[in-house]
Design an enzyme around this catalytic site. Structure first.
Site, PDB file in Angstrom:
ATOM      1  N   TYR A   1     -10.320  -0.179   1.790  1.00 21.83           N
ATOM      2  CA  TYR A   1      -9.825   0.050   3.234  1.00 21.83           C
ATOM      3  C   TYR A   1      -9.540   0.995   3.952  1.00 21.83           C
ATOM      4  CZ  TYR A   1     -10.265  -5.089   4.329  1.00 21.83           C
ATOM      5  OH  TYR A   1     -10.615  -6.405   4.626  1.00 21.83           O
TER       6      TYR A   1
ATOM      7  N   LEU B   1      19.816  -1.284  18.449  1.00 24.59           N
ATOM      8  CA  LEU B   1      19.443  -1.891  17.018  1.00 24.59           C
ATOM      9  C   LEU B   1      17.784  -1.742  16.943  1.00 24.59           C
ATOM     10  CD1 LEU B   1      17.064  -2.982  19.634  1.00 24.59           C
ATOM     11  CD2 LEU B   1      19.284  -4.550  19.847  1.00 24.59           C
TER      12      LEU B   1
ATOM     13  N   ASP C   1       0.717  -1.010  -0.210  1.00 24.74           N
ATOM     14  CA  ASP C   1       0.267   0.053  -0.107  1.00 24.74           C
ATOM     15  C   ASP C   1       0.869   1.538  -0.487  1.00 24.74           C
ATOM     16  OD1 ASP C   1      -3.284  -0.647  -0.246  1.00 24.74           O
ATOM     17  OD2 ASP C   1      -2.774  -1.640   1.804  1.00 24.74           O
TER      18      ASP C   1
ATOM     19  N   PHE D   1      18.761  -6.742   5.011  1.00 22.33           N
ATOM     20  CA  PHE D   1      19.577  -6.699   6.097  1.00 22.33           C
ATOM     21  C   PHE D   1      20.520  -6.965   7.076  1.00 22.33           C
ATOM     22  CE2 PHE D   1      16.298  -2.405   6.590  1.00 22.33           C
ATOM     23  CZ  PHE D   1      16.544  -1.818   5.153  1.00 22.33           C
TER      24      PHE D   1
ATOM     25  N   GLU E   1      25.204  -9.223  11.461  1.00 27.64           N
ATOM     26  CA  GLU E   1      25.773  -8.281  12.356  1.00 27.64           C
ATOM     27  C   GLU E   1      25.515  -8.785  13.783  1.00 27.64           C
ATOM     28  OE1 GLU E   1      26.035  -4.060  10.248  1.00 27.64           O
ATOM     29  OE2 GLU E   1      24.843  -5.084   9.514  1.00 27.64           O
TER      30      GLU E   1
ATOM     31  N   ASP F   1      12.405   1.550  17.079  1.00 27.20           N
ATOM     32  CA  ASP F   1      13.844   1.244  17.183  1.00 27.20           C
ATOM     33  C   ASP F   1      12.992   1.998  18.645  1.00 27.20           C
ATOM     34  OD1 ASP F   1      16.274   2.002  17.327  1.00 27.20           O
ATOM     35  OD2 ASP F   1      16.038   3.932  15.735  1.00 27.20           O
TER      36      ASP F   1
ATOM     37  N   ASP G   1      15.446   2.821  22.470  1.00 30.40           N
ATOM     38  CA  ASP G   1      16.473   3.670  22.663  1.00 30.40           C
ATOM     39  C   ASP G   1      16.839   3.496  24.254  1.00 30.40           C
ATOM     40  OD1 ASP G   1      17.830   4.187  20.163  1.00 30.40           O
ATOM     41  OD2 ASP G   1      17.827   6.203  20.429  1.00 30.40           O
TER      42      ASP G   1
ATOM     43  N   GLU H   1      22.735 -10.579  13.992  1.00 29.69           N
ATOM     44  CA  GLU H   1      21.314 -10.983  13.215  1.00 29.69           C
ATOM     45  C   GLU H   1      21.006 -12.340  12.354  1.00 29.69           C
ATOM     46  OE1 GLU H   1      21.615  -6.017  11.147  1.00 29.69           O
ATOM     47  OE2 GLU H   1      22.208  -8.253  10.111  1.00 29.69           O
TER      48      GLU H   1
ATOM     49  N   HIS I   1      -7.546 -12.641   7.070  1.00 25.43           N
ATOM     50  CA  HIS I   1      -9.061 -12.535   7.270  1.00 25.43           C
ATOM     51  C   HIS I   1      -9.689 -13.387   6.305  1.00 25.43           C
ATOM     52  CE1 HIS I   1     -12.032  -8.512   5.846  1.00 25.43           C
ATOM     53  NE2 HIS I   1     -12.383  -9.803   6.548  1.00 25.43           N
TER      54      HIS I   1
ATOM     55  N   HIS J   1      -6.980 -13.351   2.632  1.00 21.91           N
ATOM     56  CA  HIS J   1      -6.612 -12.853   2.590  1.00 21.91           C
ATOM     57  C   HIS J   1      -5.788 -12.654   3.575  1.00 21.91           C
ATOM     58  CE1 HIS J   1     -10.072  -9.770   3.379  1.00 21.91           C
ATOM     59  NE2 HIS J   1      -8.795  -8.994   3.767  1.00 21.91           N
TER      60      HIS J   1
END
Ligand SMILES: *[C@@H]1O[C@H](CO)[C@@H](O)[C@H](O)[C@H]1NC(C)=O
Ligand SMILES: *[C@@H]1O[C@H](CO)[C@@H](O)[C@H](O)[C@H]1NC(C)=O
Ligand SMILES: *[C@@H]1O[C@H](CO)[C@@H](O)[C@H](O)[C@H]1NC(C)=O
Ligand SMILES: *[C@@H]1O[C@H](CO)[C@@H](O)[C@H](O)[C@H]1NC(C)=O
Ligand SMILES: *[C@@H]1O[C@H](CO)[C@@H](O)[C@H](O)[C@H]1NC(C)=O
Ligand SMILES: *[C@@H]1O[C@H](CO)[C@@H](O)[C@H](O)[C@H]1NC(C)=O
Ligand SMILES: *[C@@H]1O[C@H](CO)[C@@H](O)[C@H](O)[C@H]1NC(C)=O
Ligand SMILES: *[C@@H]1O[C@H](CO)[C@@H](O)[C@H](O)[C@H]1NC(C)=O
Ligand SMILES: *[C@@H]1O[C@H](CO)[C@@H](O)[C@H](O)[C@H]1NC(C)=O
Ligand SMILES: *[C@@H]1O[C@H](CO)[C@@H](O)[C@H](O)[C@H]1NC(C)=O
Ligand SMILES: *[C@@H]1O[C@H](CO)[C@@H](O)[C@H](O)[C@H]1NC(C)=O
Length: 816
Positions: A500, A704, A419, A693, A697, A557, A559, A600, A714, A548
């Site tokens: 939607y 991180l 989207d 990604f 690491e 993120d 901290d 990772e 649905h 669907h």
């Protein structure tokens, strides 16, 4: 905060009475008898009787007093400049003018452009890198330089492409220059991705309508309609997204739909079950190829084959889906008992107990503060979320939303909407007060760029405090009962992306928790029923509620007390243990197992079965008074989901972020986003392939990022007609303190009560200094609770090139 000298929050408890009284004045309608319930339940004991007397006096006095303040917004000033703020009108106009002056960009204005000219698709603020942002927020460096993020649609070429560039510094100076915005991408192509949409006008006029016309005898016979691109068309034709991109060819499937006969947006409920396959590789339409027709699970390689079969006796014709009340959302059916009486509403009698810097889009509520950002691709985002003066999250933001369908037919099988291609910003429309948000909410505007204008959605973000219908805390003993109100704060926006409507809510709680929730409503995209039994319920005459998966990726993120964080997994596991005291006997029991995510390589996982594994984001260098790591726990709030389909044929590498519930990466300035709006244009090698990604690491004791998926599987049923309802179309996660403090921080609220009682008598009512209703100096004006719906305006548009700030006009554009 000059508004507090008003009816207290506690008066909410008694405001039902007050509302009733005032409502009689506001609406000349019969009101119910004042309810005796409050009085009946109130213990007829001395202290409480006094409280009650004061409350009633307060109300009586309040009705004679001035009404409470009109404004429900308290203002504050952001501590620092909002570095996620949009460009100003003047800055945008300056960048646009500068872009048109660059001969190497060879741009044409959108109004004059043909499909063979280059145009500007987007101009907005480029978010600063986290490295620069933290230096500014936490250090003593000046505001990071401001850049514009620009998307160009380069169509003056056999191989059209979109390119992301950044332009700066902004405002424009003689030093302003542009560069490809390639660092956030994994694709090594200088910020470019091919454009499969360059000939979208010709696709209809010179291709789909032409083929539709070639079988007009059939569409008229089947459905008494045609799709020719005329005003009086009763049929429509459109198809899959993304296009099939196998073997170097670009293949599309399109299908016929009935057009609604009125303004209701019911088209996605009206599929007709005839499908058309085309090879649309390249820009030369004369080289495009009709690959065939599909009807009732029989594939015809040519139009002639299809026509011959169709007009042969015994050809099986299925019915069509046509609009009716079943597809309209207005009130219908017998009215519900007592439903015309005014329903309960929440009110904010003291005005706002939060503060907003509307200019900077900076917000403070209780111990929380944060900045609001808004972008074309993903809409609302929150930055620099502080709790008790310390950063908890650097960023909390939507990244992408996927709706992946399946079916026996090529339309449903081929559909996997990403989207952000359409954008959440452009469709974050004005909110309806009293319905989307409480009538007393505060609102912010948002703007986005389109075709040398900026559009402003008025009142498209709402901010409000509300009371849950359950307390935050309670306990009863033989001597006392203690209960705390669960008052929380919400930031909300709604994006209607096509059929939607996604309602995004970020909620903040008194215990330091934060919730992220999405609720969906609007029209489902349904399927033609024939042959789709394994892919959905039969929900109307010839209709399947096409199954669907919705998956929505959020960047979380954290901290926690700095950027050196770790993800700790703590699982409850069954165990058989012998203890010093068990006399040599093994006991079947359970215990905790703890581990850290080191790199990772182990960074992609799902919520554990039986909710047995806690996902904790901790700072290993910061322990609380008992030596436990201080941190926050991340957990599903209501259901969440990742994508059921493995290695989707539609998506290739375009939505690898949808594969797991939780994914952990090292934070990098070059990996700010998990997805890109043009990933659908090159699914094998998209601008951002999230799986890249993960390159081993270290993520332990590092800065991180958690990429967490919300979503739902649905399978629409008859209750999704005419619209999906938000009771179950709901997904969320919670971020909640885990050993972050030495005790629960919600104890700090005065909006709690302890009632001591003895031998049938309340002996003390302790209210901790909360506002006393008897001190009210103004009355609640019920009219303020009743929203002014006639004030709804739609979007305001301002031309940017040529810049014409003084002649705004109204125009609201939805996808359908
Ligand atoms: C610039 O764009 C025009 C179309 O707007 C195109 O005809 C022309 O070839 C382009 N010039 C260059 C140098 O690419
Ligand atoms: C962000 O960081 C990347 C990688 O270091 C760098 O290439 C880019 O120029 C920086 N962007 C901005 C806006 O400073
Ligand atoms: C911050 O920098 C300014 C000059 O740029 C200086 O005057 C001020 O003392 C510095 N403050 C601190 C706390 O270092
Ligand atoms: C930019 O303009 C300033 C004065 O406005 C001038 O001093 C400077 O030399 C100019 N720089 C360039 C690269 O033209
Ligand atoms: C077919 O459609 C036309 C115009 O769209 C309408 O006038 C006519 O009544 C329809 N016929 C039937 C049988 O529904
Ligand atoms: C639809 O419009 C076209 C062009 O105006 C006209 O030729 C045609 O007769 C119309 N069809 C119907 C069913 O009214
Ligand atoms: C939103 O825009 C309208 C119309 O321009 C303006 O009157 C209003 O003050 C704006 N709201 C905020 C919070 O800036
Ligand atoms: C954060 O971790 C890095 C190594 O991963 C270390 O060099 C640094 O000192 C740590 N910082 C703090 C504040 O603990
Ligand atoms: C995904 O499917 C494609 C096409 O079948 C295949 O080439 C590729 O190896 C698969 N990738 C993964 C990760 O399974
Ligand atoms: C409890 O209260 C009743 C009167 O309400 C009284 O008769 C009785 O003595 C009281 N009992 C105690 C233990 O105080
Ligand atoms: C209410 O008013 C009384 C009398 O003026 C005062 O003593 C008391 O502190 C006030 N309570 C609050 C919560 O403001």
């Amino acid at each position: 905060m000059g508004l507090l000298n008003c009816i207290s929050p506690r008066a909410i408890a008694t405001s039902a009475l007050l509302l009733t009284t005032l409502a009689q004045d506001v609406f000349a309608r019969p009101s119910p008898e004042p309810k005796a319930a409050w009085i009946r339940k109130g213990p007829a004991k001395k202290k409480l009787a006094n409280t009650l007397k004061r409350a009633v006096e307060g109300q009586r006095r309040a009705t004679e007093l001035e009404s409470c303040a009109e404004t429900l917004t308290t203002t504050t000033s952001a501590k620092k400049v909002n570095i996620w703020a949009p460009l100003t009108d003047v800055e945008t106009a300056g960048v646009v003018e500068w872009l048109f002056a660059q001969e190497d960009l060879n741009l044409t204005t959108t109004e004059e452009a043909t499909p063979w000219d280059n145009t500007i698709t987007l101009v907005e603020a480029l978010w600063p890198n986290k490295t620069d942002a933290l230096a500014f927020l936490d250090g003593n460096v000046s505001t990071p330089p401001k850049y514009a993020h620009v998307v160009l649609d380069h169509r003056a070429s056999e191989n059209p492409y979109y390119i992301d560039i950044f332009v700066g510094p902004v405002p424009v100076t003689n030093e302003t220059a542009w560069k490809p915005l390639a660092y956030p991408l994994t694709k090594e192509n200088g910020g470019k991705v091919r454009n499969l949409d360059a000939d979208s006008d010709a696709l209809f006029t010179d291709w789909l309508y032409v083929h539709s016309e070639s079988i007009a005898d059939i569409t008229l016979d089947l459905w008494n309609g045609t799709a020719l691109g005329l005003e009086n068309d009763t049929l429509d034709i459109w198809g899959i997204d993304p296009l099939w991109q196998d073997d170097g060819r670009i293949i599309r499937w399109d299908t016929f739909w009935s057009l609604p006969t009125d303004d209701f947006d019911a088209e996605t409920l009206l599929p007709l079950g005839l499908f058309l396959m085309s090879d649309v590789t390249g820009r030369d339409i004369s080289q495009w190829k009709l690959e065939g027709w599909l009807y009732n699970n029989i594939f015809y390689e040519t139009t002639e084959d299809f026509r011959a079969a169709y007009w042969t006796e015994g050809f099986v014709k299925n019915g069509g889906n046509v609009e009716g009340d079943w597809a309209r959302t207005d009130q219908q059916g017998p009215m519900l008992p007592l439903d015309t009486a005014y329903p309960p509403v929440t009110v904010a009698p003291a005005g706002s107990r939060f503060a907003v810097d509307a200019e900077a889009k900076y917000v403070e509520w209780m111990d929380f503060s944060f900045y609001i950002g808004f972008s074309r691709d993903t809409g609302l985002a929150l930055y620099d979320i502080h709790y008790q003066g310390k950063r908890i999250l650097y960023e909390l933001s939507l990244q992408e939303a996927l709706a992946h369908y399946a079916g026996n037919d090529p339309m449903q099988s081929g559909t996997a909407y990403l989207d952000t291609f359409y954008g959440f910003g452009p469709y974050a429309f004005e909110l309806v007060p009293g319905y989307d948000c409480p009538a007393y909410a505060s609102y912010l505007n948002t703007s986005f760029y389109v075709a040398e204008t900026s559009h402003t959605h008025i009142n498209s973000i709402c901010l409000f405090e509300t009371e849950a219908d359950f307390p935050l805390q309670r306990h009863t003993t033989s001597k006392y009962v203690s209960v705390t109100k669960n008052t929380y704060f919400v930031v909300r926006s709604v994006s209607t992306v096509g059929n939607y409507d996604y309602t995004f809510s970020y909620s903040f709680f008194l215990d330091g928790s934060i919730a992220v929730e999405v609720r969906a409503s609007g029209y489902i995209q349904s399927a033609y029923y024939a042959n789709n039994e394994d892919y959905g319920f039969h929900i109307n005459d010839f209709l399947s509620g096409s199954m669907h998966d919705h998956v929505l990726n959020f960047k979380v993120d954290f901290d926690i007390l700095g950027t050196n964080n770790s993800v700790q997994l703590m699982s409850l596991v069954p165990a058989t243990e012998t203890y010093a005291w068990s006399k040599g006997k093994a006991r079947n029991t359970m215990k905790l197992e703890r581990s850290f995510i080191e790199t990772e390589d182990d960074g992609r996982f799902n919520w554990g079965a039986n909710s047995a594994t806690q996902v904790l984001v901790v700072n290993e260098n910061e322990v609380n008074k008992y030596g436990e790591y201080r941190g926050y726990r991340v957990l599903p709030y209501t259901g969440t989901s990742h994508l059921t389909v493995k290695n989707s044929s539609n998506l290739g590498n375009a939505a690898r972020w949808a594969e797991f519930d939780v994914q952990v990466t090292k934070q990098k300035d070059t990996e700010p986003r998990s997805a890109h709006p043009f990933n659908s244009q090159d699914t094998a090698d998209p601008p951002i392939d999230f799986s890249l990604f993960f390159d081993g690491e270290k993520v332990r004791d590092e800065d991180l990022v958690l990429w967490v998926n919300l979503g739902m599987h649905h399978v629409p049923h008859t209750g999704d007609l005419p619209n999906t309802v938000m009771t179950t179309a709901h997904s969320g996660i919670q971020l909640t303190p885990s050993n972050y403090f030495d005790y629960d921080q919600s104890r700090r609220t005065v909006n709690q009560v302890r009632i001591d009682y003895d031998n049938g008598t309340a002996t003390d009512v302790v209210t901790f200094g909360q506002f006393d209703v008897a001190n009210a100096t103004c009355a609640l004006n019920f009219a303020a609770v009743e929203p002014n719906l006639a004030g709804y305006q739609g979007d305001i548009v301002v031309r940017k090139f040529p810049f014409d700030p003084n002649n705004p006009y109204f125009e609201t554009e939805s996808i359908v």
